[in-house]
Design an enzyme around this catalytic site. Sequence first.
Site, PDB file in Angstrom:
ATOM      1  CD  GLU A 147     -54.194  16.567  36.596  1.00  0.00           C
ATOM      2  OE1 GLU A 147     -54.747  16.127  37.625  1.00  0.00           O
ATOM      3  OE2 GLU A 147     -53.800  17.740  36.479  1.00  0.00           O
ATOM      4  CD  GLU A 153     -47.896  16.032  41.611  1.00  0.00           C
ATOM      5  OE1 GLU A 153     -49.076  15.726  41.360  1.00  0.00           O
ATOM      6  OE2 GLU A 153     -47.462  17.179  41.484  1.00  0.00           O
ATOM      7  CG  ASP A 180     -51.997  20.601  35.428  1.00  0.00           C
ATOM      8  OD1 ASP A 180     -51.187  21.512  35.204  1.00  0.00           O
ATOM      9  OD2 ASP A 180     -52.516  20.417  36.544  1.00  0.00           O
ATOM     10  CB  THR A 181     -50.259  24.423  31.581  1.00  0.00           C
ATOM     11  OG1 THR A 181     -50.827  24.928  32.793  1.00  0.00           O
ATOM     12  CG2 THR A 181     -51.235  24.646  30.449  1.00  0.00           C
ATOM     13  CG  HIS A 183     -48.902  17.729  36.029  1.00  0.00           C
ATOM     14  ND1 HIS A 183     -48.147  17.395  37.119  1.00  0.00           N
ATOM     15  CD2 HIS A 183     -50.135  18.019  36.500  1.00  0.00           C
ATOM     16  CE1 HIS A 183     -48.885  17.482  38.218  1.00  0.00           C
ATOM     17  NE2 HIS A 183     -50.104  17.861  37.875  1.00  0.00           N
ATOM     18  NE  ARG A 212     -49.348  22.338  40.896  1.00  0.00           N
ATOM     19  CZ  ARG A 212     -50.214  21.541  40.281  1.00  0.00           C
ATOM     20  NH1 ARG A 212     -51.110  22.021  39.447  1.00  0.00           N
ATOM     21  NH2 ARG A 212     -50.185  20.243  40.473  1.00  0.00           N
ATOM     22  CD  GLU A 241     -54.541  21.424  40.058  1.00  0.00           C
ATOM     23  OE1 GLU A 241     -55.243  20.612  40.658  1.00  0.00           O
ATOM     24  OE2 GLU A 241     -53.681  21.098  39.217  1.00  0.00           O
TER      25      GLU A 241
END
Length: 282
Positions: A147, A153, A180-181, A183, A212, A241
């Site tokens: 990912e 992060e 991941d949308t 990020h 989120r 997520e």
Amino acid sequence: MKIGMNMLLWTDTPGTEHLHLLEDIKGWGFDGVELPLDDLSEDMARLYAGELQRLGLEATGIVAMPAEKADPISSDRKLRRCAVEYMRSCIDKAHILNASVIAGPLYQGLGRFSGMGPTSMEKERCVEYLRETAPYAGEKGILLAGEAINRFETYFVNTVEQACEIIDQVDSPYVGIHVDTYHGNMEELDVCRAWRAAGDRIFHVHISENTRGIPGTGNAVFPEIFETLREIGYDRWLTIEGFGKSSRELAARLHLWRPFAERDEDIAEKGYAYIASMIGAE
Ligand code: LER
Ligand code: MN
């Protein structure tokens, strides 16, 4: 495409007290469940495997290795060896769960920053570790999907292009990228263009809103995302997520401090309805 629900909404260490959630997840319509593998024991994986089978749910796995325990790009050889062992153990647990893919930011240990961007030596170390790990995943019938996550992060792989650079060098049929949308919204100039360029190298997708919270209510999850996936022939998991009130440990590591929906369950239930409407699932 199949729709999955990540258990990180409720916990980063699934235990017997969370088993009842599988029934809810099935009831909401999901095809599968994503389990955090990091602290899952093999016994617990067996218990979950049985319950998943009973309910007719499939599994995917997620890893987020802490840099102090294991780090494939560290200058410390011991931490690099630990990373290979860490992933082998996650592959074993994923195999017990009958999971098809292990996703997550598996390029590096999380929580360590060097104060600069990735070096060519770190990239070489990452490629070497994935080359060493991939055949074991392949033997067990599991794909690895690394990912790209945001700059707060990690400093190592933030964009789809950087992820593709690594996996192209690894050059294994068992290693692809995970997008991941959430990020992508932070790191890409144009998420859909980045995904089109990655094409069939995308092995896993996280649908995660920019807050989120509930997918489809913010800036990160919008119809063109799903059109793009259809266009590139993506036919794997769309996994929600989100983070809730009780998944504290990893959430704190990801700097997620406040609740993102009135009820945690809304992220799953309403998120499912939105994704299903986007892909024409029932
Ligand atoms: C991390 O921000 C993330 O997106 C997860 O998929 C893994 O921890
Ligand atoms: Mn994610």
